[in-house]
Design an enzyme around this catalytic site. Structure first.
Site, PDB file in Angstrom:
ATOM      1  N   TRP A 154       0.827  -1.227   0.000  1.00  0.00           N
ATOM      2  CA  TRP A 154       0.000   0.000   0.000  1.00  0.00           C
ATOM      3  C   TRP A 154       0.855   1.270   0.000  1.00  0.00           C
ATOM      4  O   TRP A 154       0.325   2.364  -0.138  1.00  0.00           O
ATOM      5  CB  TRP A 154      -0.922   0.009   1.230  1.00  0.00           C
ATOM      6  CG  TRP A 154      -2.127  -0.883   1.103  1.00  0.00           C
ATOM      7  CD1 TRP A 154      -2.467  -1.665   0.031  1.00  0.00           C
ATOM      8  CD2 TRP A 154      -3.156  -1.084   2.091  1.00  0.00           C
ATOM      9  NE1 TRP A 154      -3.645  -2.336   0.289  1.00  0.00           N
ATOM     10  CE2 TRP A 154      -4.086  -1.994   1.551  1.00  0.00           C
ATOM     11  CE3 TRP A 154      -3.371  -0.596   3.372  1.00  0.00           C
ATOM     12  CZ2 TRP A 154      -5.222  -2.419   2.237  1.00  0.00           C
ATOM     13  CZ3 TRP A 154      -4.506  -1.017   4.071  1.00  0.00           C
ATOM     14  CH2 TRP A 154      -5.412  -1.914   3.509  1.00  0.00           C
ATOM     15  N   LYS A 155       2.147   1.105   0.214  1.00  0.00           N
ATOM     16  CA  LYS A 155       3.065   2.265   0.310  1.00  0.00           C
ATOM     17  C   LYS A 155       2.534   3.249   1.356  1.00  0.00           C
ATOM     18  O   LYS A 155       1.832   2.843   2.287  1.00  0.00           O
ATOM     19  CB  LYS A 155       3.249   2.932  -1.052  1.00  0.00           C
ATOM     20  CG  LYS A 155       3.565   1.928  -2.156  1.00  0.00           C
ATOM     21  CD  LYS A 155       4.098   2.576  -3.391  1.00  0.00           C
ATOM     22  CE  LYS A 155       4.255   1.528  -4.484  1.00  0.00           C
ATOM     23  NZ  LYS A 155       5.032   1.990  -5.609  1.00  0.00           N
TER      24      LYS A 155
ATOM     25  N   HIS B 168      12.935  -2.405  -1.230  1.00  0.00           N
ATOM     26  CA  HIS B 168      12.087  -1.829  -2.272  1.00  0.00           C
ATOM     27  C   HIS B 168      12.863  -0.702  -2.955  1.00  0.00           C
ATOM     28  O   HIS B 168      13.594   0.034  -2.296  1.00  0.00           O
ATOM     29  CB  HIS B 168      10.779  -1.298  -1.662  1.00  0.00           C
ATOM     30  CG  HIS B 168       9.762  -0.943  -2.706  1.00  0.00           C
ATOM     31  ND1 HIS B 168       9.836   0.228  -3.425  1.00  0.00           N
ATOM     32  CD2 HIS B 168       8.689  -1.614  -3.178  1.00  0.00           C
ATOM     33  CE1 HIS B 168       8.829   0.256  -4.288  1.00  0.00           C
ATOM     34  NE2 HIS B 168       8.117  -0.852  -4.154  1.00  0.00           N
TER      35      HIS B 168
ATOM     36  N   GLU C  86      12.058   2.115  -3.921  1.00  0.00           N
ATOM     37  CA  GLU C  86      11.837   3.462  -3.362  1.00  0.00           C
ATOM     38  C   GLU C  86      12.711   3.672  -2.131  1.00  0.00           C
ATOM     39  O   GLU C  86      13.197   4.780  -1.885  1.00  0.00           O
ATOM     40  CB  GLU C  86      10.342   3.655  -3.045  1.00  0.00           C
ATOM     41  CG  GLU C  86       9.533   3.820  -4.324  1.00  0.00           C
ATOM     42  CD  GLU C  86       8.074   3.413  -4.228  1.00  0.00           C
ATOM     43  OE1 GLU C  86       7.557   3.251  -3.113  1.00  0.00           O
ATOM     44  OE2 GLU C  86       7.459   3.237  -5.307  1.00  0.00           O
TER      45      GLU C  86
ATOM     46  N   GLU D 259      11.411  -6.408  -9.446  1.00  0.00           N
ATOM     47  CA  GLU D 259      10.662  -5.190  -9.736  1.00  0.00           C
ATOM     48  C   GLU D 259      11.532  -4.242 -10.557  1.00  0.00           C
ATOM     49  O   GLU D 259      12.332  -3.477  -9.988  1.00  0.00           O
ATOM     50  CB  GLU D 259      10.255  -4.493  -8.439  1.00  0.00           C
ATOM     51  CG  GLU D 259       9.355  -5.328  -7.561  1.00  0.00           C
ATOM     52  CD  GLU D 259       8.436  -4.452  -6.715  1.00  0.00           C
ATOM     53  OE1 GLU D 259       7.217  -4.657  -6.794  1.00  0.00           O
ATOM     54  OE2 GLU D 259       8.936  -3.550  -6.015  1.00  0.00           O
TER      55      GLU D 259
ATOM     56  N   SER E 176       3.588  -2.242 -12.045  1.00  0.00           N
ATOM     57  CA  SER E 176       2.356  -1.944 -12.782  1.00  0.00           C
ATOM     58  C   SER E 176       1.541  -3.195 -13.119  1.00  0.00           C
ATOM     59  O   SER E 176       0.954  -3.290 -14.199  1.00  0.00           O
ATOM     60  CB  SER E 176       2.665  -1.131 -14.045  1.00  0.00           C
ATOM     61  OG  SER E 176       3.277   0.101 -13.693  1.00  0.00           O
TER      62      SER E 176
HETATM   63  C1  PEP Z   1       5.554  -1.646  -5.880  1.00  0.00           C
HETATM   64  O1  PEP Z   1       5.572  -0.579  -5.314  1.00  0.00           O
HETATM   65  O2  PEP Z   1       6.093  -2.618  -5.345  1.00  0.00           O
HETATM   66  C2  PEP Z   1       4.895  -1.744  -7.185  1.00  0.00           C
HETATM   67  C3  PEP Z   1       5.069  -2.806  -7.898  1.00  0.00           C
HETATM   68  O3  PEP Z   1       4.105  -0.681  -7.543  1.00  0.00           O
HETATM   69  P1  PEP Z   1       3.109  -0.606  -8.817  1.00  0.00           P
HETATM   70  O4  PEP Z   1       2.336  -1.884  -8.847  1.00  0.00           O
HETATM   71  O5  PEP Z   1       2.265   0.597  -8.548  1.00  0.00           O
HETATM   72  O6  PEP Z   1       3.977  -0.438 -10.016  1.00  0.00           O
END
Ligand code: PEP
Length: 243
Positions: free
Chosen positions: A10-11, A92, A94, A164, A205
């Site tokens: 959910w960030k 992650h 981020e 990712e 995504s």
């Molecule tokens: C994530 O933050 O791990 C991610 C995959 O985000 P999104 O699905 O929005 O690209």
């Protein structure tokens, strides 16, 4: 045979009210995949209560590499366990890019989670620049190596890896199933003997519209879902596509 797993990241989104509405709308009927929800720290108790009896696990988005002490603002693995957390996302992109987390620090978090009994969800991924320079596998290899070098014994036996690609996170761009499979296959090979049983998730995504073709790849065992995990109905569709 690996059980498919879908994890919601959910960030820094949500609120008490959001969580109430999300679980009122979440219907996982027909989904057999393992499901994990990772809210922000303050909502762990509330979400943990909601998950009771649902067969859905609670995860954290981050944790400290330390166990206790003078580390203001940090949250340890032991504290997460106190709230029924079973999984912790580490590394992650981020956190790596916005908070300067090095692969060595990520390795420390991975080991802190694992030694406390949490299952780390280790995120690895390349930037667009690295992909264009054909450095994707080298980058992923070095992110995995940092963890392998810091740990000892069967560290991959109770871990999840999430591939990712940084350029696909929150951008609406998804790796093609072939691009993702190539990296997932590489990761599984890197993990050696333990790799056969490790769940390797794709993230970037993922939506209900692209989930099934990704999950059809032999080495894609599920997804780490960001944006689409904030919509309970869409998230449930992704879970159903996984198994
Ligand atoms: C994530 O933050 O791990 C991610 C995959 O985000 P999104 O699905 O929005 O690209």
């Amino acid at each position: 045979m690996r059980t498919p797993l879908v994890a919601a990241n959910w960030k820094m989104n949500g609120s008490r009210e959001f969580a109430e509405q999300f679980f009122a709308a979440l219907d996982l009927e027909g989904a057999t995949a393992e499901v994990v929800i990772c809210p922000s720290f303050p909502y762990l108790p509330q979400v943990g209560e909601k998950l009771k009896g649902m067969g859905v696990a609670l995860g954290a988005q981050n944790l400290s590499q330390e166990t206790s002490g003078a580390f203001t603002g940090e949250v340890s693995a032991g504290m997460l366990l106190d709230f029924g957390v079973r999984y912790a996302i580490v590394g992650h992109s981020e956190r790596r890019s916005l908070y300067g987390e090095s692969s060595e620090l990520v390795a420390g978090k991975f080991l802190a989670a694992q030694s406390a009994g949490l299952v780390p969800i280790l995120c690895v991924g390349e930037t667009l620049q690295e992909r264009e320079a054909e450095r994707t596998l080298e980058v992923i290899g070095s992110q995995l190596q940092a963890v392998a070098e810091a740990g000892s014994g069967n560290i991959w036996g109770s871990a999840i890896i999430a591939y990712e690609p940084v350029w696909a996170i929150g951008t609406g761009k998804t790796a093609t199933p072939e691009q993702a499979q190539q990296v997932h296959g590489f990761i599984r090979g890197y993990l050696g003997e333990a790799g056969a049983a490790v769940q390797i998730l794709y993230g970037g995504s993922v939506k209900s519209g692209n989930a099934a073709t990704l999950f059809a790849q032999p080495d894609i065992d599920g997804a780490l879902v960001g944006g689409a995990s904030l919509d309970a109905e869409e998230f449930a569709r992704i879970c159903r596509a996984a198994g």
